[in-house]
Design a protein around this motif. Structure first.
Motif, PDB file in Angstrom:
ATOM      1  N   ILE A 113      37.396  26.777  30.052  1.00 31.83           N
ATOM      2  CA  ILE A 113      37.794  25.417  29.708  1.00 31.83           C
ATOM      3  C   ILE A 113      37.209  25.013  28.358  1.00 31.83           C
ATOM      4  CG2 ILE A 113      36.796  24.128  31.412  1.00 31.83           C
ATOM      5  CD1 ILE A 113      40.218  23.736  29.959  1.00 31.83           C
ATOM      6  N   MET A 245      51.118  34.796  38.028  1.00 36.54           N
ATOM      7  CA  MET A 245      51.116  34.581  39.197  1.00 36.54           C
ATOM      8  C   MET A 245      50.802  33.232  39.617  1.00 36.54           C
ATOM      9  SD  MET A 245      48.162  36.272  41.791  1.00 36.54           S
ATOM     10  CE  MET A 245      47.076  34.838  41.380  1.00 36.54           C
ATOM     11  N   TYR A 246      49.749  32.710  38.787  1.00 38.83           N
ATOM     12  CA  TYR A 246      49.380  31.150  38.965  1.00 38.83           C
ATOM     13  C   TYR A 246      50.667  30.254  38.826  1.00 38.83           C
ATOM     14  CZ  TYR A 246      47.602  26.570  37.650  1.00 38.83           C
ATOM     15  OH  TYR A 246      47.474  25.373  37.442  1.00 38.83           O
ATOM     16  N   MET A 250      51.672  27.769  41.700  1.00 34.10           N
ATOM     17  CA  MET A 250      51.240  26.364  41.728  1.00 34.10           C
ATOM     18  C   MET A 250      52.450  25.604  41.289  1.00 34.10           C
ATOM     19  SD  MET A 250      48.681  27.089  43.303  1.00 34.10           S
ATOM     20  CE  MET A 250      48.137  25.352  43.555  1.00 34.10           C
TER      21      MET A 250
ATOM     22  N   LEU B 117      40.743  36.459  41.199  1.00 34.85           N
ATOM     23  CA  LEU B 117      42.379  36.255  41.039  1.00 34.85           C
ATOM     24  C   LEU B 117      42.971  36.849  42.143  1.00 34.85           C
ATOM     25  CD1 LEU B 117      44.437  35.423  38.954  1.00 34.85           C
ATOM     26  CD2 LEU B 117      44.149  37.990  38.074  1.00 34.85           C
ATOM     27  N   ASN B 207      33.106  27.667  36.543  1.00 35.10           N
ATOM     28  CA  ASN B 207      34.411  28.175  36.995  1.00 35.10           C
ATOM     29  C   ASN B 207      35.511  27.129  36.992  1.00 35.10           C
ATOM     30  OD1 ASN B 207      36.298  29.160  38.491  1.00 35.10           O
ATOM     31  ND2 ASN B 207      35.094  30.353  39.900  1.00 35.10           N
ATOM     32  N   PHE B 208      36.481  27.360  36.285  1.00 32.90           N
ATOM     33  CA  PHE B 208      37.625  26.719  35.947  1.00 32.90           C
ATOM     34  C   PHE B 208      38.822  27.156  36.891  1.00 32.90           C
ATOM     35  CE2 PHE B 208      41.343  26.899  32.818  1.00 32.90           C
ATOM     36  CZ  PHE B 208      41.817  25.647  33.112  1.00 32.90           C
ATOM     37  N   PHE B 209      39.373  28.331  37.136  1.00 34.34           N
ATOM     38  CA  PHE B 209      40.547  28.538  37.640  1.00 34.34           C
ATOM     39  C   PHE B 209      40.531  28.285  39.199  1.00 34.34           C
ATOM     40  CE2 PHE B 209      43.380  31.952  39.684  1.00 34.34           C
ATOM     41  CZ  PHE B 209      44.389  31.388  38.873  1.00 34.34           C
ATOM     42  N   LEU B 212      40.909  24.861  39.856  1.00 36.36           N
ATOM     43  CA  LEU B 212      42.052  24.525  39.471  1.00 36.36           C
ATOM     44  C   LEU B 212      43.196  24.683  40.520  1.00 36.36           C
ATOM     45  CD1 LEU B 212      44.092  23.469  36.873  1.00 36.36           C
ATOM     46  CD2 LEU B 212      44.237  25.965  36.543  1.00 36.36           C
ATOM     47  N   VAL B 213      43.190  25.797  41.133  1.00 36.40           N
ATOM     48  CA  VAL B 213      43.873  26.342  42.178  1.00 36.40           C
ATOM     49  C   VAL B 213      43.650  25.211  43.456  1.00 36.40           C
ATOM     50  CG1 VAL B 213      44.865  27.913  43.542  1.00 36.40           C
ATOM     51  CG2 VAL B 213      44.385  28.287  41.384  1.00 36.40           C
ATOM     52  N   THR B 224      35.109  20.913  35.179  1.00 36.21           N
ATOM     53  CA  THR B 224      35.987  21.841  34.307  1.00 36.21           C
ATOM     54  C   THR B 224      37.522  21.481  34.480  1.00 36.21           C
ATOM     55  OG1 THR B 224      35.997  23.371  36.142  1.00 36.21           O
ATOM     56  CG2 THR B 224      34.319  23.777  34.553  1.00 36.21           C
TER      57      THR B 224
END
Lengths: 288, 275
Positions: A113, A245-246, A250, B117, B207-209, B212-213, B224
């Motif tokens: 990010i 997918m995200y 979401m 993922l 770690n960002f992803f 985020l979820v 992040t």
């Protein structure tokens, strides 16, 4: 040591193994079940293979797959090519090698990010430094708002971030080539270029293949950098599989569909992992 | 001949220095933007007035300090879990012979190759059913699991570098295997333990992803994800504040990387190649 039959080894290994089973393996297996369900207003119903049918027929999926392939091809080629050149240079034992390696490594140590924020800036509409540099050549439009421009930016930024990894793998491969071979070649009057093609390239080829497969795995599972830079946009122009997918999960709460996508990604990953392990075996067979 | 070599080296150095400058540029850019006075983020690359004002503002902006705290808790907790569990397992893999060792090794390798993922959607659903979304417990468990495989490879390398003779001598002196492990082997691998912890910390900190979820509640967000939110609000109007947030997230990772550089690189290559 004579611990062959005691429970001591299991006391040491099982906590880690069970933890991995619970937090990594179980969810992965659960995605198979999840991919055969559909949720509506909190009620989950079993729909069999319908989500997979939807995927096969979905034009969004097909587009996303195409974008993933484009992203992967360019990203892998650029990363491995640049990393190869750098590895060759750093293999000559320059005095500052350590410093160069550390600096080339820094992008990998930054969060996706933070990298994303900075790369967006560099292409910011009015005063982005790279936008001002490259934009006029391309007709003055904001590069990040065009489909191909956005993809090119995402590929460049991702390459920037992972060159170091590929470089490290290739450098390790280059260092296994014995110095004497080069010396012998130079005594035989072989020039730099032909030495490279006749000696270095074939000897390092197994490592090169390992590196290519490794970076391909990274590419297929890419998501963070793209979310940080374009969020899959403009429109769907950079919506590679991970982002697809995200978004499905979401943004649209299509968990069944997203889980089916996870399974598809898992299968792609297993195939790549098989390739990877095979190329690694070939590499170590050659090395010994 | 020697002169030719010098010329080549000079060319290579010039090339590599320029290349390093390009690689480093985004980092320097972020730092420079963060030092502009408020409202002047991009009018020039070099600030006309240098100021740390943005870092002060950041301290009271939104919930940024809270995000940092959350990152420290999640990344620290996760690194602790993976370092502890992996150390025990790595010792067994490095030193003991037992039934099922091969299968366990293959399993760990498989989990290492499993990208985050692929499992994130089911983890989200399971956590949602268990009411674990937006909790430290969940993040620490997930980061812990992510880190275990690599931590095992790194620690295994450390254990293998300790001469077996030490343990054999201890056994002859009547020490039990547990005593040997705690009193002789573990103290010798302290640098390894620290390196493993720090590397895992950096990975989770960055770690960002995953957060985020898994986290949507503002109070529980990691730095992040907070930065991702800031990006939406601040980009184009308060870039210098956004840049300051970037730098605050970058600096700990860079510092820890420089401290553990050697282990970091070796761990990465071994994780990727040895299997």
């Amino acid at each position: 040591m004579k611990n062959k039959n005691s429970f001591y080894p299991y006391l040491l290994t099982l906590p880690a193994i069970l933890f991995l089973m619970l937090v990594s393996l179980y969810p992965t297996l659960y995605s198979f079940y999840l991919s055969m369900t559909r949720s509506k207003q909190g009620i989950t119903e079993f729909v069999g293979l319908r989500n997979y049918e939807v995927i096969l027929r979905s034009s969004d999926f097909r587009q996303s797959l195409q974008l993933t392939i484009i992203f992967t091809v360019f990203y892998v080629f650029l990363t491995v090519a640049i990393a190869y050149i750098l590895a060759l240079m750093l293999n000559r034992g320059l005095r500052l090698t350590g410093i160069y390696m550390t600096i080339i490594f820094l992008p990998w140590v930054l969060s996706e990010i933070t990298s994303g924020v900075v790369w967006r800036w560099m292409f910011y509409q009015d005063y982005g430094i790279l936008q001002n540099l490259i934009g006029p050549i391309l007709g003055g439009k904001a590069i990040i708002t065009t489909n191909w421009g956005a993809m090119a930016i995402v590929i460049t930024a991702t390459t920037w971030r992972s060159i170091s990894f590929a470089m490290l793998l290739l450098l390790a491969g280059l260092q296994t080539v014995p110095r004497e071979i080069y010396e012998a070649a130079s005594i035989d009057g072989s020039g730099g270029w032909s030495t490279f093609w006749r000696i270095t390239w074939p000897l390092v080829r197994p490592t090169t293949i390992v590196t290519i497969v490794f970076i391909t795995i990274q590419a297929i599972n890419g998501v963070g950098m793209v979310l940080a830079i374009t969020e899959g946009g403009p429109g769907r122009a950079t919506e590679i599989l991970g982002v697809h997918m995200y978004r499905e999960a979401m943004e649209f709460f299509n968990f069944g569909y997203a889980a089916a996508l996870s399974v598809v990604l898992l299968i792609i990953n297993i195939i790549l992992a098989a390739f990877y392990l095979r190329s690694m075996q070939q590499e170590s067979a050659l090395a010994s | 001949m020697i002169r030719r070599k010098q010329a080549i080296n000079a060319f290579l150095n010039a090339f590599l220095i320029s290349f390093c400058a390009i690689m480093l540029f985004p980092v320097i850019y972020a730092i420079l933007v963060s030092l502009h006075r408020p409202g002047y983020g991009f009018f020039s690359i070099i600030p006309d007035i240098w100021t740390l004002e943005n870092y002060n503002r950041l301290f009271v902006y939104g919930k940024f300090p809270r995000y940092i705290l959350n990152s420290v808790i999640n990344a620290g907790g996760g690194a602790l879990v993976s370092t502890m569990l992996a150390t025990l397992a790595a010792y067994a893999f490095a030193r003991l012979e037992f039934k099922g060792k091969k299968i366990m090794n293959a399993f760990v390798l498989g989990m290492m190759m499993l990208p985050g993922l692929v499992s994130i959607i089911p983890i989200y659903r399971i956590a949602s059913d268990l009411k674990l979304l937006n909790t430290y417990t969940l993040m620490i468990a997930v980061f812990g699991a992510y880190g275990i495989p690599l931590a095992i490879w790194i620690m295994k390398g450390f254990f293998e570098s300790i001469p077996r003779a030490l343990e054999e001598a201890a056994a002859i002196d009547g020490a039990t295997p547990v005593q040997t492990f705690w009193q002789i082997v573990l103290p010798l691998t302290t640098p390894g333990l620290i390196a493993t912890f720090l590397i895992n910390f950096v990975y989770s900190w960055n770690n960002f992803f995953t957060p985020l979820v898994l986290i949507s509640k503002t109070d529980m967000k990691m730095a992040t994800v907070g930065l991702f939110d800031f990006q939406h609000v601040l980009e184009g109007n308060q870039d210098e504040l956004l840049a300051a947030a970037c730098v605050v997230i970058m600096v700990p990772a860079i510092v820890l990387f420089l401290v553990t550089r050697e282990y970091f690189m070796r761990g990465m290559v071994e994780g990727a190649v040895k299997g």
